[in-house]
Scaffold this motif. Sequence first.
Motif, PDB file in Angstrom:
ATOM      1  N   ILE A 173       0.839  -1.204   0.000  1.00  0.00           N
ATOM      2  CA  ILE A 173       0.000   0.000   0.000  1.00  0.00           C
ATOM      3  C   ILE A 173       0.873   1.252   0.000  1.00  0.00           C
ATOM      4  O   ILE A 173       0.595   2.229  -0.719  1.00  0.00           O
ATOM      5  CB  ILE A 173      -0.954  -0.020   1.210  1.00  0.00           C
ATOM      6  CG1 ILE A 173      -1.963  -1.170   1.065  1.00  0.00           C
ATOM      7  CG2 ILE A 173      -1.683   1.321   1.354  1.00  0.00           C
ATOM      8  CD1 ILE A 173      -2.774  -1.448   2.314  1.00  0.00           C
ATOM      9  N   ASN A 174       1.937   1.226   0.773  1.00  0.00           N
ATOM     10  CA  ASN A 174       2.855   2.372   0.819  1.00  0.00           C
ATOM     11  C   ASN A 174       3.547   2.602  -0.524  1.00  0.00           C
ATOM     12  O   ASN A 174       4.015   3.716  -0.802  1.00  0.00           O
ATOM     13  CB  ASN A 174       3.909   2.168   1.909  1.00  0.00           C
ATOM     14  CG  ASN A 174       3.336   2.306   3.304  1.00  0.00           C
ATOM     15  OD1 ASN A 174       2.245   2.865   3.487  1.00  0.00           O
ATOM     16  ND2 ASN A 174       4.043   1.796   4.303  1.00  0.00           N
ATOM     17  N   GLN A 175       3.630   1.549  -1.342  1.00  0.00           N
ATOM     18  CA  GLN A 175       4.209   1.688  -2.685  1.00  0.00           C
ATOM     19  C   GLN A 175       3.169   2.156  -3.705  1.00  0.00           C
ATOM     20  O   GLN A 175       3.466   2.236  -4.903  1.00  0.00           O
ATOM     21  CB  GLN A 175       4.819   0.357  -3.136  1.00  0.00           C
ATOM     22  CG  GLN A 175       5.946  -0.162  -2.256  1.00  0.00           C
ATOM     23  CD  GLN A 175       7.083   0.830  -2.107  1.00  0.00           C
ATOM     24  OE1 GLN A 175       7.650   1.280  -3.089  1.00  0.00           O
ATOM     25  NE2 GLN A 175       7.401   1.177  -0.876  1.00  0.00           N
ATOM     26  N   GLY A 176       1.975   2.455  -3.213  1.00  0.00           N
ATOM     27  CA  GLY A 176       0.935   3.014  -4.077  1.00  0.00           C
ATOM     28  C   GLY A 176      -0.091   2.020  -4.579  1.00  0.00           C
ATOM     29  O   GLY A 176      -0.991   2.385  -5.350  1.00  0.00           O
ATOM     30  N   HIS A 177      -0.031   0.766  -4.154  1.00  0.00           N
ATOM     31  CA  HIS A 177      -0.964  -0.255  -4.644  1.00  0.00           C
ATOM     32  C   HIS A 177      -2.258  -0.238  -3.823  1.00  0.00           C
ATOM     33  O   HIS A 177      -2.234  -0.324  -2.598  1.00  0.00           O
ATOM     34  CB  HIS A 177      -0.315  -1.637  -4.563  1.00  0.00           C
ATOM     35  CG  HIS A 177       0.869  -1.789  -5.474  1.00  0.00           C
ATOM     36  ND1 HIS A 177       0.746  -2.218  -6.770  1.00  0.00           N
ATOM     37  CD2 HIS A 177       2.189  -1.541  -5.281  1.00  0.00           C
ATOM     38  CE1 HIS A 177       1.938  -2.240  -7.345  1.00  0.00           C
ATOM     39  NE2 HIS A 177       2.831  -1.824  -6.452  1.00  0.00           N
ATOM     40  N   LYS A 178      -3.384  -0.121  -4.541  1.00  0.00           N
ATOM     41  CA  LYS A 178      -4.688  -0.091  -3.878  1.00  0.00           C
ATOM     42  C   LYS A 178      -5.576  -1.271  -4.281  1.00  0.00           C
ATOM     43  O   LYS A 178      -6.606  -1.504  -3.654  1.00  0.00           O
ATOM     44  CB  LYS A 178      -5.402   1.219  -4.197  1.00  0.00           C
ATOM     45  CG  LYS A 178      -4.682   2.452  -3.639  1.00  0.00           C
ATOM     46  CD  LYS A 178      -5.446   3.725  -3.931  1.00  0.00           C
ATOM     47  CE  LYS A 178      -4.718   4.938  -3.339  1.00  0.00           C
ATOM     48  NZ  LYS A 178      -5.436   6.212  -3.613  1.00  0.00           N
ATOM     49  N   LYS A 179      -5.183  -1.967  -5.327  1.00  0.00           N
ATOM     50  CA  LYS A 179      -5.960  -3.117  -5.791  1.00  0.00           C
ATOM     51  C   LYS A 179      -5.109  -4.361  -5.621  1.00  0.00           C
ATOM     52  O   LYS A 179      -4.252  -4.674  -6.452  1.00  0.00           O
ATOM     53  CB  LYS A 179      -6.371  -2.911  -7.248  1.00  0.00           C
ATOM     54  CG  LYS A 179      -7.289  -1.696  -7.438  1.00  0.00           C
ATOM     55  CD  LYS A 179      -7.639  -1.447  -8.891  1.00  0.00           C
ATOM     56  CE  LYS A 179      -8.551  -0.226  -9.017  1.00  0.00           C
ATOM     57  NZ  LYS A 179      -8.892   0.073 -10.430  1.00  0.00           N
ATOM     58  N   LEU A 180      -5.338  -5.037  -4.503  1.00  0.00           N
ATOM     59  CA  LEU A 180      -4.471  -6.138  -4.095  1.00  0.00           C
ATOM     60  C   LEU A 180      -5.252  -7.440  -3.948  1.00  0.00           C
ATOM     61  O   LEU A 180      -6.428  -7.442  -3.569  1.00  0.00           O
ATOM     62  CB  LEU A 180      -3.791  -5.804  -2.757  1.00  0.00           C
ATOM     63  CG  LEU A 180      -2.826  -4.615  -2.771  1.00  0.00           C
ATOM     64  CD1 LEU A 180      -2.470  -4.207  -1.356  1.00  0.00           C
ATOM     65  CD2 LEU A 180      -1.567  -4.959  -3.564  1.00  0.00           C
ATOM     66  N   GLY A 181      -4.577  -8.534  -4.206  1.00  0.00           N
ATOM     67  CA  GLY A 181      -5.127  -9.859  -3.976  1.00  0.00           C
ATOM     68  C   GLY A 181      -4.110 -10.714  -3.248  1.00  0.00           C
ATOM     69  O   GLY A 181      -2.930 -10.361  -3.151  1.00  0.00           O
ATOM     70  N   MET A 182      -4.567 -11.857  -2.737  1.00  0.00           N
ATOM     71  CA  MET A 182      -3.666 -12.748  -1.998  1.00  0.00           C
ATOM     72  C   MET A 182      -3.890 -14.196  -2.407  1.00  0.00           C
ATOM     73  O   MET A 182      -5.027 -14.634  -2.596  1.00  0.00           O
ATOM     74  CB  MET A 182      -3.876 -12.614  -0.495  1.00  0.00           C
ATOM     75  CG  MET A 182      -2.945 -13.509   0.317  1.00  0.00           C
ATOM     76  SD  MET A 182      -3.100 -13.282   2.092  1.00  0.00           S
ATOM     77  CE  MET A 182      -1.713 -14.293   2.646  1.00  0.00           C
ATOM     78  N   ILE A 183      -2.789 -14.920  -2.554  1.00  0.00           N
ATOM     79  CA  ILE A 183      -2.848 -16.377  -2.695  1.00  0.00           C
ATOM     80  C   ILE A 183      -2.321 -16.944  -1.392  1.00  0.00           C
ATOM     81  O   ILE A 183      -1.138 -16.827  -1.076  1.00  0.00           O
ATOM     82  CB  ILE A 183      -2.043 -16.863  -3.905  1.00  0.00           C
ATOM     83  CG1 ILE A 183      -2.642 -16.260  -5.182  1.00  0.00           C
ATOM     84  CG2 ILE A 183      -2.062 -18.391  -3.975  1.00  0.00           C
ATOM     85  CD1 ILE A 183      -1.933 -16.643  -6.452  1.00  0.00           C
ATOM     86  N   SER A 184      -3.240 -17.509  -0.614  1.00  0.00           N
ATOM     87  CA  SER A 184      -2.946 -17.924   0.761  1.00  0.00           C
ATOM     88  C   SER A 184      -2.753 -19.432   0.832  1.00  0.00           C
ATOM     89  O   SER A 184      -2.835 -20.145  -0.170  1.00  0.00           O
ATOM     90  CB  SER A 184      -4.080 -17.486   1.685  1.00  0.00           C
ATOM     91  OG  SER A 184      -3.809 -17.834   3.022  1.00  0.00           O
ATOM     92  N   GLY A 185      -2.499 -19.905   2.047  1.00  0.00           N
ATOM     93  CA  GLY A 185      -2.446 -21.338   2.303  1.00  0.00           C
ATOM     94  C   GLY A 185      -3.844 -21.857   2.582  1.00  0.00           C
ATOM     95  O   GLY A 185      -4.842 -21.188   2.290  1.00  0.00           O
TER      96      GLY A 185
END
Length: 335
Positions: A173-185
Amino acid sequence: MASTIKDVARKANVSIATVSRILNDLPGYSPKTKKKVLDAIEELGYQPNAVARGLINKKTQTIGVLFPDVSSMLSSEILNGIENIAHELGHSVIVCHTDSSGKRTKKYLQLLNEKRVEGILYVSEVMTKEYDDIMKKMGIPVVLISTESLEFQLPYVKVNDRSAVFSATQYMINQGHKKLGMISGPKEDKIAGYPRAQGFLEALQHFGLSASEEQIIYTNGFAYEDGFNNLEPLLSRFPDLTGIIASSDDVAVGVISAAYKLGIKVPDQLSVIGYDNIKIAQMIIPPLTTVAQPLYEMGQVGAEMLFSSIASGKTVESRIMPHRIIERESVKKIN
């Protein structure tokens, strides 16, 4: 022919019992006698038999370590830390590969009991009632590394997984990313899988961004294939994602490989951050930005905790180790 304890006793002109007391650091002899025995040992090149010594002092100077996957880079880093401490203290290590599904765990616990190990380090796997019952019957100290038990009161050393992924998400987020997803366990994994996903959602909520379970794909594990096979399904849900938080470095490498197959440039079109800081994070192109677990130090601390418990007969306090972000080249700063 190798020298025996009888040869040492004869050479030093003392009884076998005296040699045994000196070998096991027990009282009952003079400094002069000790010197004679040690000189005889050196001259004869005598190597004490560990099994025989164990029968005398009821100590085998051996610990057991159980890993679900001994071939992984994570396991090797932790094992290096364990062995460093164990060898400093004159102990041997029996390493057991239990398999990621725990198929061999019961068998290996029975083997370690037969070998009369003095303690067990249980690494990166969920503790079950069956295993806990076996260990309690063994009556020896147990320390968990890179895992913990919510049900059973066992000391552990690990990173706070939820906090670490919160930090990874905050970094993106601090790098400017607002559209994020996650590949979790796995979602059912309450030790690492679910807490890491919770850290992701909590960070999104904290910084006022959209936070939905739909932004997470829960996988079967933390392997390369879990990342490789799940990037495309995640992008089909959210094609405008600019960043992916991966639940492990292996998963992150899988994501980067899948992005290459899809013609997506990392980090120009998609940024990726991993978790663990294993050696492959430095080797992949682009080098992987990741959350570092102090794996070697966790092995050392876990071993120190175990030996402290062996010596004192008391349960030691659990330890949470610090994590940190290692910046490389897989995350693009968005203005």
